[in-house]
Design an enzyme around this catalytic site. Sequence first.
Site, mmCIF file in Angstrom:
data_model
loop_
_atom_site.group_PDB
_atom_site.id
_atom_site.type_symbol
_atom_site.label_atom_id
_atom_site.label_comp_id
_atom_site.label_asym_id
_atom_site.label_seq_id
_atom_site.Cartn_x
_atom_site.Cartn_y
_atom_site.Cartn_z
ATOM 1 N N SER A 66 0.802 -1.152 0.058
ATOM 2 C CA SER A 66 0.089 -0.141 0.072
ATOM 3 C C SER A 66 0.993 1.309 -0.100
ATOM 4 O O SER A 66 1.896 1.123 0.543
ATOM 5 C CB SER A 66 -0.809 0.089 1.160
ATOM 6 O OG SER A 66 -1.740 1.379 1.469
ATOM 7 N N TYR B 212 -1.695 0.131 10.925
ATOM 8 C CA TYR B 212 -2.066 -0.270 9.578
ATOM 9 C C TYR B 212 -0.732 -0.164 8.784
ATOM 10 O O TYR B 212 -0.228 -1.006 8.188
ATOM 11 C CB TYR B 212 -3.149 0.293 8.916
ATOM 12 C CG TYR B 212 -3.492 -0.049 7.378
ATOM 13 C CD1 TYR B 212 -3.833 -1.365 6.856
ATOM 14 C CD2 TYR B 212 -2.984 0.866 6.293
ATOM 15 C CE1 TYR B 212 -4.036 -1.795 5.764
ATOM 16 C CE2 TYR B 212 -3.219 0.428 5.072
ATOM 17 C CZ TYR B 212 -3.754 -0.695 4.612
ATOM 18 O OH TYR B 212 -3.888 -0.990 3.310
#
Length: 154
Positions: free
Chosen positions: A49, A62
Site C-alpha cells: 500500500s 496499518y
Amino acid sequence: MPTALLSEKRFNEWRQMIDINIMGVLNGIAAVLPIMQKKQSGQIVTTDSVAGHVVFQQGTVYCGTKFVVRAIMEGLRQEERESNIRSTLISPGTVDTERHTTINDPERRAWVVNLQRTDGLKASDVADAVVYAIGTPESAAVNEVIIRPTKQVG
C-alpha cells in the site's frame, strides 16, 4: 484496514492487521520459496500500500504493518537474488474496494467510501501493474511499483 488513534487501544484490530498483513505475506513466501529455490527461478509478488510509504493519522498500525511488508520484500530480494528469485512489491494508493467495511468509525468509513468511489483506482489498474512486473524478462526485476490515483494527495 481498521483505522483508529493509538490511544483507542484496539488490541484485537492490531492483532488482526499483524496476522493478515504481515503473517499472510510470510506464510505465502514460506509456501512457495522452497519450490523456487529448488528450480533456481521464480517471482514472488505481493501487494502492499502507499500506506507503507506514507503514514496517515488514524492509520498508524496499518501503515506500520505495510512498512514491515516492504522490509520483508527487500530482505527477500537480497536473500534470494543469487537463486534468480525476483520479488515485487505493488503499492497501490486508494483503490475502489471493500476495505472500508473494516473501518469501525462511521464518519471515517463514509469518507473513505466517497474517496474510493470518486478518485480510487480500479482493481484492473492494479492488475495491469502486476502484469507489467511479471512480464519483464528474468534478467530484470521490477522490485517496487507505486501506483496512485492521479488526484491522490498522500
